[in-house]
Design a protein around this motif. Structure first.
Motif, short mmCIF file in Angstrom:
data_model
loop_
_atom_site.label_atom_id
_atom_site.label_comp_id
_atom_site.label_asym_id
_atom_site.label_seq_id
_atom_site.Cartn_x
_atom_site.Cartn_y
_atom_site.Cartn_z
N GLN A 12 0.87 -7.38 2.60
CA GLN A 12 0.00 -6.08 2.54
C GLN A 12 0.51 -4.77 2.81
OE1 GLN A 12 -3.33 -6.11 1.76
NE2 GLN A 12 -3.58 -8.28 1.30
N ARG A 16 2.31 -3.60 -0.11
CA ARG A 16 1.26 -2.95 -1.09
C ARG A 16 0.92 -1.53 -0.89
NH1 ARG A 16 -3.72 -5.55 -1.17
NH2 ARG A 16 -3.91 -4.49 -3.27
N ARG A 18 -7.76 2.37 -4.27
CA ARG A 18 -6.70 2.28 -5.44
C ARG A 18 -6.98 3.38 -6.45
NH1 ARG A 18 -1.84 0.27 -5.65
NH2 ARG A 18 -2.57 -1.67 -4.83
#
Length: 299
Positions: free
Chosen positions: A162, A165, A221
């Motif tokens: 995570q 990312r 995102r």
């Protein structure tokens, strides 16, 4: 009380061609989150200090000239690596979750500083001075500028996948912001530049929130990719048009776009904060219910 002139033709003045005035950032907003840059006079002096070697080179015999020119090149490369290392360290310090720089630029800068000064010692002095110059140069450079971050930050005890990312997403978003800043220099408008900086500060607030809780990355995102990519393209187009024609309508439209973007980024950040508080409230209530079932009261 005296007031600063802000007429139509003032560099920071408001124009009358737009129905939507551009908001002025308060001093607190303009400097929110600002830190003093490490890339200052000291790092710039590294580019200037070796330049006298040019005179020494072209007033010496060919072999010595080659040594001086090699030393000049190595010292300038050391200066460039040092400045890039300081820039990478600033980016590392600004983030809550960050990987260490892949290339230790400042450490390499120290090594090259020692090598360059060693070449100067060989060209202008003698073999005894070479190690003295080399060691002193590398050590003093290290004391002056420090070393690069050698470990990842904010990744202890958390899901590495995570955090990777998040780190990649934030790095990509920062590239969009840097491209916007570079494009704005072509427009030559100080007020628009300050307005862009204000939006970027708001965007980085969202970045920090995502770094605090990587679970928010999925919901954010499109802000880090689609919206910032569009903002980058719009900034580049605005800089091209306004730099060429000083089109006030294009300027007003661009400032209005920044207003909308900032409001949306701020609203998204606030929503994440509200969701976090809601999650905390739920966890507290669940814990209280469990305590009551065990016959323990919190009063």
């Amino acid at each position: 009380m005296a007031q600063k002139f802000g007429g139509k033709y003032s560099p920071d003045g408001q124009t009358q061609s737009s129905d939507r005035p551009s908001p002025q950032a308060s001093p607190q907003q303009e400097f929110r989150g600002a830190t003093r840059s490490r890339i200052g006079m000291r790092s710039n002096l590294l580019f200037i200090a070796p330049l006298p070697l040019i005179w020494n080179a072209f007033s010496a015999e060919p072999l010595v000239m080659a040594q001086y020119l090699a030393a000049l090149g190595v010292l300038l490369l050391s200066a460039w690596l040092t400045r890039e290392g300081l820039r990478a360290e600033e980016a590392y310090d600004a983030r809550k979750v960050a990987r260490r720089p892949a290339l230790p630029r400042k450490i390499l800068g120290s090594i090259l500083m020692g090598l360059g000064l060693g070449l100067v010692g060989a060209a202008g002095f003698g073999p005894l001075e070479v190690p003295i110059f080399a060691v002193l140069g590398a050590v003093l450079h290290g004391f002056a500028f420090g070393i690069d971050p050698l470990k990842d930050k904010g990744m202890e005890g958390v899901d590495t996948f995570q955090t990777d990312r998040v780190a990649r997403a934030v790095e990509e978003a920062e590239e969009y912001l840097a491209a916007m800043r570079n494009a704005m220099t072509r427009a030559g408008d100080r007020q628009a530049s300050r307005r862009l900086e204000q939006f970027q500060a708001t965007a980085r607030g969202l970045f920090r929130k995502i770094e605090d809780d990587p679970r928010d990355l999925t919901a954010a995102r499109k802000y880090l990719t689609v919206y910032l990519m569009g903002a980058r393209d719009a900034t580049s187009r605005f800089a091209e048009i306004y730099g060429r024609s000083r089109d006030e309508q294009a300027r007003a439209d661009y400032l209005a776009l920044l207003d909308d973007l900032e409001q949306n980024f701020a609203a998204r950040t606030e929503k994440f904060l509200l969701e976090d508080r809601s999650d905390l409230t739920i966890e507290i209530e669940v814990l209280r219910d469990r305590l009551k079932r065990e016959g323990i009261t919190t009063e």
